[in-house]
Design an enzyme around this catalytic site. Sequence first.
Site: not given
Length: 1032
Positions: A2, A115, A385
């Site tokens: 991430d 995700d 995200h």
Amino acid sequence: MDVGWVYTVEASMTAYAANVYTTVAENLINQPEKRFIAVEQEFFRLWWNNVANSTQKSNVYKLVDNGQMEFIIGGQVMNDEAVTEYSANIQQLTEGHAFIYETFGVRPQFSWHVDPFGATAAMATLFSLAGFNAHLTSRIDYDKKEEMMKNKGLQFVWKSTASSFGSNEIFTHVMDNYSYCVPSELPFSNRSGFFWNGVAMFPDPPKDGIYPNMSLPVTDENLKEYADVMIENIKQRAAWFKTNNVLWPWGCDKQFFNATIQFENMDKLMKYIQASSADYGVSVRYATVGEYFKALHDAHESWDIKTEGDFIPYSSAPHEAWTGFYTSRSFLKGLARHSQSLLYAGESIFSLYTHLPNSTETIDVTYALNRLKKLRWSSAEVQHHDGVTGTESPIVRDMYASHLTSSSNGVRDAIEQMIKGLITKDDKKKVKLHFLGHRTKDPANGVLRISTKPMPIIVYNPLGWPMNRTIRLNVTSKSISVKNADGKSVSAQVSPPLNKSGPYQLFFFAELPALGYNTYFIQSGYQDSNHTHGSQMTSSTVYHKLKQTTNSKQTTNSKQMTNSRKGNKYTENTFVAIGNDCYEITVDNTTNYLEYITLKQSGNQIKFQNLFMEYDAHSDVANGQVSNNYIFRPKADSQVVGQKVKLDVVRGPLVQEIRQSFYDLFQDKPRYVVTFRLYTIPGYHDNLICNRVEVDLQVGPLRINKELIIRFKTSIHNYRTIHTDENAYQMMERRPRDNVSEPVAQNYYPMVSTAFIEDIKSDIRFTALAERTHGVGSISDGEMEMMLLRRLVNNEFEDHNFNLTLNDTVIVRPTLWLLLANSSLSSLLQHQARLQLENPPLVLAADYRQEEQLTSVFHSRKDATPLFIEKWRKLFNIKFSSITFELPANVHLLTLKTPGWNYDNNHSKHMNDIKSNVEFGKGEKRKEQTTENFKRLMIRFHHLFAEGKNSSMSKPVSIDIQKLLVKFGNISSIDERSLTGIWSKKDLKRWKWNTNTKNNKSNELYHQGEELRGTEFTISPQDIRTFFVEFT
């Protein structure tokens, strides 16, 4: 990996991300059977630019070339799908693709959107336009996924738009319930399953190499136990898919940071299972996502077609509706969108500055490009995200905000210099420009200090259409005159401050050419009664005894206290109204709430009330799921906010306002403020200006565990159906969802830019437009409610090292534009209104105090303004449009940028350049190949209307780029490209997939739209066409 979420990018690079690529490259280079997919480019680019040595770079070139390392998605990040705007998604995808293609000559062809919290049809369309052959997603409603798994329906061909242009369908794979991770538990061990490198440690990797929760090493004793678990899971997953090819993703979040220990254990299992394949009935091998999809494509299976809807909203279980993040961290959502708007304008200004022959050199082009590159990076980064979604930790929120603010300020500095280069006829003139307006870096909010000497104001329009636009500036004086470039007075109005200590507000109407600028002059002094107007304000206050609402029915007992600044005493049961040629807005003066909006042209009177309301959030896990950054779970229906409502009414010939301030009973400062504003241009009718209600909001800080909405209650019968946009690309009908565990939250949808409710029988549509994303729903008939702000503190993450609280004590100031009209007029105005709201004109003031040729005119003249304007016209360009004709109203100039990439348009030549300029022993490019290309323009056009949505606008349009951009010179080369520019359209051959409704031959070329005819092309409804153009 991430790009954000819990840890900053810098912290993640130190703790694990850099080690992923270092150790993976080391393990793959001598073992050709191994594979690895690289997804988000930000970490890879940071590793490549700052960590990798020449040997590692050389190895990666080889791994990419032989297919062992595959770039999947290829964007800077894995962007969110629900709350992101499509141009920002395109920009972040382009940012990553350009780096990959320029560096390696490869082009990502598959997505890996495992995700993001829901999946939109618009994102599937963008992947199609980018040249992808297949799309992979995961997070969809749990009950929908279970149904699809049961029916082997997780794979299908998604026809993602109703329009029939070339790239509107893509093969789609939905991950099963295990999603993108291997099983996390083992029946024979209490450690994690299949994660032999354990869990990443922050802030630094352990010196002894021992990480927490490392799986049991694979040994001769447990080898069969491991294999049995793996085979059982593979067969379980295989039962949910149609073919015997099963994708088993080996990894999860923050894995492969010690690829050596990971592959050592994986190899033992793979070899054992493969040797026992006859017994297990399973054959295994390492593969990339691309190899998996190729196996599916070669299977010649027939697939169902999905033609309607999307996978929004997303729920992971009962009572777990992921609709709170549509609003979480509203401040960051606004900052991200405003930064993207600035980038859009900055890119076009840079292209004008570098390509127009008459621009004056005022800034080094490499320096200016580097400023744009930093904003491209930070704008791409925040689309992650767990970025613009507001689902990150506070430290990561601050990282995004810092990157956006710093890079935006750099672009503003560059724009000030470039605009000077566009307007000046002599680079020696000592004039400085600085930004004005509410989206500036100026902490004083760009307050303009007015003097008797005229202040030149340059207003730049970044859109491809001319516009009449209201310019609103904060000023220090109420006695002001405004003149245009011809020295003629311009209609203007000065309104009183919003608060006692605040500045005055100046409004004037600017006529702005398409993709160009105009100049105005502002000074203090005598107000021409025919042109500059003051305004009058009256005030009243009403006290309310609030009762809890039930089923959206608000009840109050009101007592009125009235104060009139002009002596107009209201009486009980009277109404007060403001209006223009299109609307009259009526307020019930006994409550100070809006009561009606009358459409003057038709005479229709619409019941219309706005209420600030708050939901109490579930905050204790002992009572089940809580509201958090992701999930919206209210305890009960919302309650009306404000025991005291103060009404200010401002009237003037140009601008009329209703300001409502909502207080608690004993508070001096309002909790929430909303202003409704109408405009009139004297002697001129502009459909868009007349037919919109401008709404400014000021909300926050909230009390803990409150979720604030504004609810619009109307007499429109929509029967709870609401239409919301997908990524600002297309509209989706959202019908009410009944019999769900969370009847409010599961009827919320992301409003990225637009939402409307309509009464089909009466042909009345109420449309709301926003400059940032909000959650929106129609919980009761005739209502639209919009979530504005959330503040949450719960005990959900007490046992984690994740600080994911939403305890933001911010004040946010969103803006809405409201339209009330029939469906035909609404659809006609909606798109341009949205783009004008999102991309306001840039307003810059000129400081000429050091320029003697200008200051000298004031030495001996009492009224030197005419002479000053005459002198200014001689020294500077005062009005300019860079295009020779305005674009059709249904076509948007989506992109005009000078990317700076140095790769050749011809793919074969580019590949030869890479081979000849990369020394594989060192893995370095020769220095002469790093020079930016300032000649090539990237231009995108977007047809805004879908097929059948408007009788006049939903039609193909032809455009000649040479005629449009003749001021740039003669076109020497033009090449149509894929959405992100890495494919020449003539080389792009996307796979077709057999379907159950038509038998398409595999590998047949998808129809790619109308061909170029010289420099002319035809664009179909909803299509996006991308071109590389160079001029002589």
